[in-house]
Scaffold this active site. Sequence first.
Site, short mmCIF file in Angstrom:
data_model
loop_
_atom_site.label_atom_id
_atom_site.label_comp_id
_atom_site.label_asym_id
_atom_site.label_seq_id
_atom_site.Cartn_x
_atom_site.Cartn_y
_atom_site.Cartn_z
N ARG A 111 0.78 -1.25 -0.09
CA ARG A 111 0.06 0.01 0.08
C ARG A 111 1.03 1.30 0.06
NH1 ARG A 111 -5.33 1.07 1.55
NH2 ARG A 111 -5.91 2.97 2.71
N HIS A 138 -6.71 1.04 -7.24
CA HIS A 138 -7.24 0.47 -5.99
C HIS A 138 -8.05 -0.88 -6.52
CE1 HIS A 138 -7.65 -0.28 -1.96
NE2 HIS A 138 -8.51 1.17 -1.67
N GLN A 141 -10.47 -2.61 -3.94
CA GLN A 141 -11.58 -1.90 -3.58
C GLN A 141 -12.64 -2.20 -4.76
OE1 GLN A 141 -12.72 0.07 -0.65
NE2 GLN A 141 -14.71 -0.45 -1.83
N ASP A 233 -16.30 9.27 -3.12
CA ASP A 233 -15.01 8.70 -2.54
C ASP A 233 -14.58 10.34 -1.97
OD1 ASP A 233 -12.70 7.92 -1.52
OD2 ASP A 233 -11.59 7.49 -3.37
N CYS A 273 -16.23 4.25 -0.54
CA CYS A 273 -15.41 3.22 -0.14
C CYS A 273 -14.67 3.50 1.08
CB CYS A 273 -14.23 3.23 -1.44
SG CYS A 273 -13.45 4.72 -1.95
N ARG A 301 -14.60 -6.20 1.70
CA ARG A 301 -13.55 -6.27 1.31
C ARG A 301 -12.81 -7.18 2.10
NH1 ARG A 301 -10.84 -1.35 0.74
NH2 ARG A 301 -9.05 -2.73 0.88
#
Length: 314
Positions: A111, A138, A141, A233, A273, A301
């Site tokens: 990440r 991402h 996601q 987002d 998200c 997730r």
Amino acid sequence: MAGIPDSLKGRSYTRVSDWSRGELELALDLADELKQERLRRKELRVLPGRTIGMIFHKPSTRTRVGFEVGIAELGGMALYLPAGDLQLARGESYRDTALVLSRFVSALLIRTFDQEEVDIFAEHASIPVINGLTDLAHPLQALADAMTIRERLGGLEGVRLTYLGDGNNVCHSLMRLAARFGMHFTAACPVGYEPSAVVVAAAQADALVSGGSVRLTSDPLDGSDAADVLYTDVWTSMGQEEQREQRLLDLERFSLDGELLSVASREAVAMHCLPAHVGEEITEDVLYGPRSLVWDQAENRLHTQKAIMALVIR
């Protein structure tokens, strides 16, 4: 549950486009099964003795917790590796770190900021590398989002999905996945906040094959018209804090609120998200309202990340 196929063992997942529609579908189907087995309290220790190393340059809630809980439930363990605690912080190269960690762990999650870091790790590691978020993409996601939409709407093909706000990494991955599955994707973004032209072109090429579509608009009402899913987002991503005040002004018309939901389809749902900034990119009544799928997204997730690990870790 059905056995886990070996066809993706050793594969990395650095972008949605790494995997075909069939491979993404395989991950979604497995995630559905894993979710059901977890509800039954059934243990599925399909990765005994395996370890996933997790390199973090950025804060995390859903990614970190999902992988730590997920690998434990699959019989393995997670090793949290803050980037500042590794020799990366003293100049050891991505290549050397990838070669060394490949001798210790069964997979790597990264990440970070720069997509190139993930790509270099994937090139030189002899184990699967999973993108836990970069400034470009991402993909984890997007997979959880697809699972959530399938659960609520019964499928993906033909679904009208509108993303509102900053055309960022989440927008990129969601667009690529939507195009792969024949969805009709709209990015409603202010001028200057559009998604990458390269990503848009690639998604449009996928949509031609799948029967979907990808379009851009700078009008949030036009973008929301008759949509089945409205998605947003944060307006200020990690590393953009100095731009916050300007972003609030530029993106003000794109807040996911009751007005936008009212022009969407009758059964339209809202997605985010997380983390959410209530009163900015989404209103409280939408986030916590009956048409919100946000908490299902967050839970999913876990299930999609478990599916990725089960599919790629040898």
